[in-house]
Design an enzyme around this catalytic site. Sequence first.
Site, PDB file in Angstrom:
ATOM      1  N   ARG A 115       0.803  -1.223   0.000  1.00 22.18           N
ATOM      2  CA  ARG A 115       0.000   0.000   0.000  1.00 22.18           C
ATOM      3  C   ARG A 115       0.841   1.279   0.000  1.00 22.18           C
ATOM      4  NH1 ARG A 115      -2.232  -3.950   2.949  1.00 22.18           N
ATOM      5  NH2 ARG A 115      -4.437  -4.415   2.586  1.00 22.18           N
ATOM      6  N   HIS A 165       4.222 -11.450  -4.575  1.00 15.94           N
ATOM      7  CA  HIS A 165       3.089 -11.918  -3.768  1.00 15.94           C
ATOM      8  C   HIS A 165       2.903 -13.419  -4.017  1.00 15.94           C
ATOM      9  CE1 HIS A 165      -0.820 -12.013  -1.822  1.00 15.94           C
ATOM     10  NE2 HIS A 165      -0.705 -10.732  -1.517  1.00 15.94           N
ATOM     11  N   ASP A 224      -1.752 -11.380   8.375  1.00 23.41           N
ATOM     12  CA  ASP A 224      -1.517 -10.317   7.398  1.00 23.41           C
ATOM     13  C   ASP A 224      -0.523  -9.377   8.059  1.00 23.41           C
ATOM     14  OD1 ASP A 224      -1.522  -8.670   5.251  1.00 23.41           O
ATOM     15  OD2 ASP A 224      -3.603  -8.015   5.409  1.00 23.41           O
ATOM     16  N   GLU A 251       5.696 -13.084   1.355  1.00 25.84           N
ATOM     17  CA  GLU A 251       5.958 -12.098   0.310  1.00 25.84           C
ATOM     18  C   GLU A 251       7.254 -11.336   0.611  1.00 25.84           C
ATOM     19  OE1 GLU A 251       2.474  -9.553  -0.036  1.00 25.84           O
ATOM     20  OE2 GLU A 251       1.295 -11.124   0.949  1.00 25.84           O
TER      21      GLU A 251
END
Length: 307
Positions: free
Chosen positions: A71, A168, A217, A266
């Site tokens: 992000r 990813h 996450d 990732e």
Amino acid sequence: MIQHVLFDGIEAIQASNDHLQLLLIPSFGSNVISLVDLKTGQELLVKPDSFAALKESPILHGIPVLFPPNRIEGGTFTFNNVIHEFPINEIGKHHIHGFVYDQPWDVTAQKEEDGIITIETAIGLHEPEIYKDVLIHLTYELSGQVLRQKAIVKNNGSESFPWGIGYHTVFRFDEAVSTFSLTNKSQWTLSEEAIPTGEQVPGEPFHNKNIQGVPLDDAFAAVEQGNEAVLTNNETGQMIKYQTDSSFKHWVVYNGNGHEGFLCPEPYTCITNAFNMDLPHETTGLRVLQPGEEDRVTAQIEIAHPQ
């Protein structure tokens, strides 16, 4: 062996040696959508059932290339006193995962030499404005039980730019019989929207950890040497070792709700929202390329079986 094949009507490249077989779609993100362990016949990645499924969920299939990764808060950052705005494509608030994961790449080379299969692809960006002179070369090498990923990022323009790259990578992961290990030196504290606050805490040790039903996450700072994520199937003994060079300073680990049969370790060269963080680049991993410069990063996936 290198073959040109079709995946659901889309041109693809299939490459294999005695140990591994990959399937690459250059025209959609240069994404390796399949990696098969030929000793067991097992698909290691979450492979899309169709090209439509890949387009609908490009980040949760294969090995999407993120440039930049994760992000950018508000889709906005300032560099060299200029405000830059990226498209808002996540929860109506942020930009996420960059500009190359669903774009067409050109195949620039493919060869088999000395037992190593090499496929090279490249993409030149034209937008957004700050990346209009970026050229990215991506090389996949199959060598024995290893798939190596080499990326070169080059600045062909007259202005410097900040950048980061990540993968990813979406592995199939049977939570009931598998465990996860990760080398990390600390964990980033995240907001409710998974954006780092700038603070770090001691990282939770991941050593052959059962993560069934544990939603992840999370973001971690990587160790400088010996950086790796390891997925172990304790039923078969198969191990997937995902290793990086020291350019990859961070990991984000994502597995949905912990019951979905996948795990994404990732590797990132820069942490989420590094473009907006008031921290040294050495800490965030953000890199700046001057005109004419290029930088290289390497990661690899190795498959191991019990003797």
